[in-house]
Design a protein around this motif. Structure first.
Motif, short mmCIF file in Angstrom:
data_model
loop_
_atom_site.label_atom_id
_atom_site.label_comp_id
_atom_site.label_asym_id
_atom_site.label_seq_id
_atom_site.Cartn_x
_atom_site.Cartn_y
_atom_site.Cartn_z
N VAL A 280 0.86 -1.17 0.00
CA VAL A 280 0.00 0.00 0.00
C VAL A 280 0.90 1.23 0.00
CG1 VAL A 280 -1.79 1.27 1.22
CG2 VAL A 280 -1.81 -1.23 1.23
N VAL A 281 0.71 2.11 -0.98
CA VAL A 281 1.55 3.30 -1.13
C VAL A 281 0.73 4.52 -0.70
CG1 VAL A 281 2.96 4.66 -2.72
CG2 VAL A 281 2.71 2.19 -3.06
N ALA A 282 1.36 5.39 0.09
CA ALA A 282 0.67 6.58 0.59
C ALA A 282 1.66 7.71 0.75
CB ALA A 282 -0.04 6.29 1.91
N ALA A 283 1.14 8.91 0.91
CA ALA A 283 1.92 10.07 1.29
C ALA A 283 1.53 10.43 2.73
CB ALA A 283 1.63 11.24 0.35
N GLY A 308 3.33 -4.53 3.37
CA GLY A 308 3.58 -3.35 4.18
C GLY A 308 3.13 -2.08 3.49
N LEU A 309 3.49 -0.96 4.12
CA LEU A 309 3.14 0.38 3.66
C LEU A 309 4.40 1.10 3.19
CD1 LEU A 309 1.08 2.87 3.56
CD2 LEU A 309 1.97 3.43 5.83
N VAL A 310 4.35 1.69 2.00
CA VAL A 310 5.41 2.57 1.53
C VAL A 310 4.92 4.01 1.71
CG1 VAL A 310 6.74 3.34 -0.47
CG2 VAL A 310 6.29 0.90 -0.13
N LEU A 311 5.63 4.75 2.55
CA LEU A 311 5.24 6.12 2.87
C LEU A 311 6.17 7.06 2.12
CD1 LEU A 311 3.10 7.55 4.51
CD2 LEU A 311 4.64 7.51 6.47
N ASN A 312 5.66 7.62 1.04
CA ASN A 312 6.47 8.47 0.16
C ASN A 312 6.48 9.92 0.62
OD1 ASN A 312 7.58 6.79 -1.83
ND2 ASN A 312 5.65 6.72 -2.97
#
Length: 453
Positions: A280-283, A308-312
């Motif tokens: 899941v990709v988020a800012a 997991g989460l990718v926090l850009n």
């Protein structure tokens, strides 16, 4: 597949390196073990729009290929950034080799963009005889359906993913989905297709064809007053030509409907299998993380394997020990002292020159002792330096406020989902537009221990 999380070295209790705040006890998403694992065959990147999802998918593809895997990146997002960043003039429904990616490990990178209509055409051509396929492809209702009917894109994405996996040519398939609500449609495609094919409307349109022969004639003659009234109403609403096209299409597709359901269900099970990993990709923004939390919950409910989460676009600073409050206080002191000791405005320059003369300090060699223009202190004067310092302190305070807000957003998500590993990617000064930029993103994704230690 369960992503590996950080051991004791990944649990940061002090300020992080590279100017990042400490991440506390958040589990760390380790990207390299995930993409290196031969058991990982599919990585699905999903998230809200505008959070760097396409860039993340491309960066993962580049990194995996350069670590020795044969990778194809499938984008469903119509954005052209993926092709541009990989040096390709265009992407279409056929995987294209990306040059200058691979290296001594022997990996390869290919990329493609879903062509919804072409994928639908391929299904028709491969699952019917040539005569029936031609009748379907030339049917006006089919042409409208395959070009833009609601939900067709998501279902065709499932079909294309199933095709790529069945070919067995790729070590790793990276899927870049549409923005998250559409990505939920991606998960719902098999169920919605089944509901559509089993729906009352389709059954009514199929009834004459299913009856067949003399029984069909009797059916149409005796014909069920309700059906006649129904089709009569549709004729008025849709026009007799469209209704006839729909009936012809349904009759021609009848033998394929079961295959659609079977393949969609098989792909859905593939997404639940251990060889699949969702990222899941988020800012670090409220709406993006709300979407991310919604998706995490949905994946859990559907028993989909979340990696997991990718926090850009996380911001950082090399001076995290100087808080926003202290920076603002220092800026105010400098500005106040500047007003008192080094007045600006008309006559300020003459006063500064007079102060210099009375102090007995001669002008530096080669410099004129003439006073500067009224209202603008000389370059390098105390007043100018103080204003510059105050401005820099205020910029730093704004940056620290951004950092604090992003950290609150991140920690709020972590409080709701403490089990989800997180990888943070620092904000870049500009957009990623080439392979070097994608490599940089991949390195940042893979260096989480260093960033959080």
């Amino acid at each position: 597949m369960t992503a590996r999380t950080a051991g004791p070295t990944g649990k940061a209790g002090t300020a992080g390196t590279a100017g990042r705040p400490a991440r506390g006890e958040l589990p760390v998403l380790e990207v390299d073990p995930l993409i290196d694992d031969p058991g990982t065959r599919i990585v699905v990147c999903c998230g809200a729009g505008g959070v760097g999802k396409t860039t993340t998918a491309a960066a993962l593809g580049v990194r995996a290929a350069e670590r020795g895997r044969k990778v194809v990146v499938l984008t469903i997002d119509p954005a052209r950034r993926l092709a541009q960043s990989m040096g390709l003039t265009e992407l279409d429904n056929t995987p294209r080799r990306v040059k200058d990616v691979g290296g001594p490990a022997g990996g390869e990178l290919h990329a493609m963009m879903l062509d919804m209509k072409r994928t639908f055409d391929e299904i028709v051509e491969s699952h019917t005889d040539p005569e029936r396929a031609r009748a379907i492809l030339e049917n006006p209702f089919y042409q409208s359906l395959s070009a833009g009917f609601a939900g067709t894109q998501e279902y065709m994405a499932m079909e294309k993913l199933g095709q790529l996996r069945a070919e067995g040519e790729w070590d790793l398939i990276v899927v870049d989905t549409p923005p998250s609500r559409s990505a939920l449609d991606f998960l719902d495609a098999p169920k919605r297709l089944g509901s559509f094919l089993d729906g009352r409307f389709i059954r009514v349109l199929m009834a004459p064809a299913k009856a067949g022969g003399r029984a069909g004639l009797k059916f149409m003659n005796l014909g069920m007053t309700g059906l006649s009234m129904f089709t009569g109403t549709l004729n008025k609403l849709l026009g007799s030509g469209l209704l006839r096209d729909m009936q012809t299409f349904v009759a021609a597709m009848d033998t394929m409907f079961g295959g659609f359901r079977t393949r969609a269900d098989a792909t859905y099970r593939l997404l639940q299998a251990p060889g699949t990993a969702f990222l899941v990709v988020a800012a670090p923004e409220r709406d993006a993380l709300r979407e991310a939390a919604y998706f995490v919950e949905r994946l859990a409910a559907d028993r989909m394997p979340l990696a997991g989460l990718v926090l850009n676009r996380m911001h950082g600073s090399e001076a995290v020990r100087l808080s926003a409050e202290r920076a603002l206080a220092a800026a105010e002191i400098l500005e106040d002292d500047g007003i008192v000791d080094h007045p600006d405005g008309k006559g300020g320059g003459e006063q500064a020159a007079s102060d210099t003369a009375s102090s007995g300090s001669p002008a530096p060699s080669g410099e004129s002792s003439a006073s500067p223009a009224a209202g603008s202190p000389a370059a390098g004067s105390p007043a100018t330096a103080e204003r510059l310092a105050a401005g820099m302190l205020r910029l730093h305070a704004e940056r620290m406020q951004v950092l604090a807000r992003e950290r609150r957003m991140r920690d709020r998500f972590a409080a709701l989902h403490p089990e989800v590993p997180v990888a943070e990617v620092a904000a870049l000064p500009g957009d990623v537009h080439d392979l070097d930029g994608l490599r940089s993103i991949g390195e940042r994704l893979a260096s989480q221990h260093d960033a959080s230690a």
